[in-house]
Design a protein around this motif. Structure first.
Motif, PDB file in Angstrom:
ATOM      1  N   LEU A  50      -7.378   1.552   1.930  1.00  0.00           N
ATOM      2  CA  LEU A  50      -6.514   0.494   2.447  1.00  0.00           C
ATOM      3  C   LEU A  50      -5.957   0.869   3.815  1.00  0.00           C
ATOM      4  O   LEU A  50      -5.641   2.036   4.068  1.00  0.00           O
ATOM      5  CB  LEU A  50      -5.329   0.256   1.511  1.00  0.00           C
ATOM      6  CG  LEU A  50      -5.640  -0.124   0.073  1.00  0.00           C
ATOM      7  CD1 LEU A  50      -4.354  -0.126  -0.749  1.00  0.00           C
ATOM      8  CD2 LEU A  50      -6.329  -1.472   0.011  1.00  0.00           C
ATOM      9  N   THR A  89      -7.282   5.535  -0.709  1.00  0.00           N
ATOM     10  CA  THR A  89      -7.244   4.210  -1.318  1.00  0.00           C
ATOM     11  C   THR A  89      -8.205   3.222  -0.656  1.00  0.00           C
ATOM     12  O   THR A  89      -8.506   2.178  -1.236  1.00  0.00           O
ATOM     13  CB  THR A  89      -5.830   3.610  -1.252  1.00  0.00           C
ATOM     14  OG1 THR A  89      -5.474   3.413   0.129  1.00  0.00           O
ATOM     15  CG2 THR A  89      -4.818   4.497  -1.954  1.00  0.00           C
ATOM     16  N   TYR A 105      -2.818   0.800   6.410  1.00  0.00           N
ATOM     17  CA  TYR A 105      -1.381   0.937   6.170  1.00  0.00           C
ATOM     18  C   TYR A 105      -0.661   1.029   7.505  1.00  0.00           C
ATOM     19  O   TYR A 105      -1.266   1.325   8.535  1.00  0.00           O
ATOM     20  CB  TYR A 105      -1.081   2.170   5.310  1.00  0.00           C
ATOM     21  CG  TYR A 105      -1.350   3.483   6.017  1.00  0.00           C
ATOM     22  CD1 TYR A 105      -0.312   4.189   6.626  1.00  0.00           C
ATOM     23  CD2 TYR A 105      -2.631   4.017   6.097  1.00  0.00           C
ATOM     24  CE1 TYR A 105      -0.556   5.384   7.287  1.00  0.00           C
ATOM     25  CE2 TYR A 105      -2.885   5.206   6.745  1.00  0.00           C
ATOM     26  CZ  TYR A 105      -1.842   5.885   7.344  1.00  0.00           C
ATOM     27  OH  TYR A 105      -2.077   7.068   8.009  1.00  0.00           O
ATOM     28  N   CYS A 132      -5.563  -5.757   0.945  1.00  0.00           N
ATOM     29  CA  CYS A 132      -6.323  -5.342   2.126  1.00  0.00           C
ATOM     30  C   CYS A 132      -7.783  -5.090   1.750  1.00  0.00           C
ATOM     31  O   CYS A 132      -8.076  -4.475   0.728  1.00  0.00           O
ATOM     32  CB  CYS A 132      -5.700  -4.061   2.694  1.00  0.00           C
ATOM     33  SG  CYS A 132      -6.628  -3.296   4.030  1.00  0.00           S
ATOM     34  N   ALA A 144       0.860  -1.184   0.000  1.00  0.00           N
ATOM     35  CA  ALA A 144       0.000   0.000   0.000  1.00  0.00           C
ATOM     36  C   ALA A 144       0.895   1.232   0.000  1.00  0.00           C
ATOM     37  O   ALA A 144       1.903   1.280   0.710  1.00  0.00           O
ATOM     38  CB  ALA A 144      -0.916  -0.016   1.217  1.00  0.00           C
ATOM     39  N   THR A 182      -1.780  -4.416  -1.067  1.00  0.00           N
ATOM     40  CA  THR A 182      -3.009  -3.904  -1.683  1.00  0.00           C
ATOM     41  C   THR A 182      -4.147  -4.921  -1.726  1.00  0.00           C
ATOM     42  O   THR A 182      -5.218  -4.619  -2.254  1.00  0.00           O
ATOM     43  CB  THR A 182      -2.729  -3.378  -3.103  1.00  0.00           C
ATOM     44  OG1 THR A 182      -2.147  -4.437  -3.877  1.00  0.00           O
ATOM     45  CG2 THR A 182      -1.801  -2.176  -3.076  1.00  0.00           C
TER      46      THR A 182
END
Length: 78
Positions: A44, A42, A46, A22, A8, A20
């Motif tokens: 996501l 995104t 991190y 996730c 990510a 990515t």
């Protein structure tokens, strides 16, 4: 298995990362809120802060073990 080639983009530099794959299940942020964040752009999770102490690494490893998509990894370890 986490993919070190698909990290990510928001991950803080260091050995731990989220890839990515996730699905933003919130699990890592619930287990280790001082270390994981959500990238609103995104969607996501991190790594926002790398663990430094043995206790912090234990908490981040717990989050990694609970990740349903195995999206949390450590560079240099399988």
């Amino acid at each position: 298995m986490p993919n070190p080639h698909s990290k990510a983009p928001a991950n803080h530099q260091g050995p731990y990362y989220v890839d990515t794959d996730c699905i933003d299940c919130h699990g890592c942020r619930e287990i280790a809120p001082r270390h994981f964040g959500l990238d609103e752009d995104t969607g996501l999770s991190y790594v926002m802060r790398q663990p430094e102490t043995a206790e912090e690494k234990e908490i981040v490893n717990e989050a990694m073990n609970h990740c349903p998509t195995e999206s949390i990894g450590i560079d240099g370890e399988e």
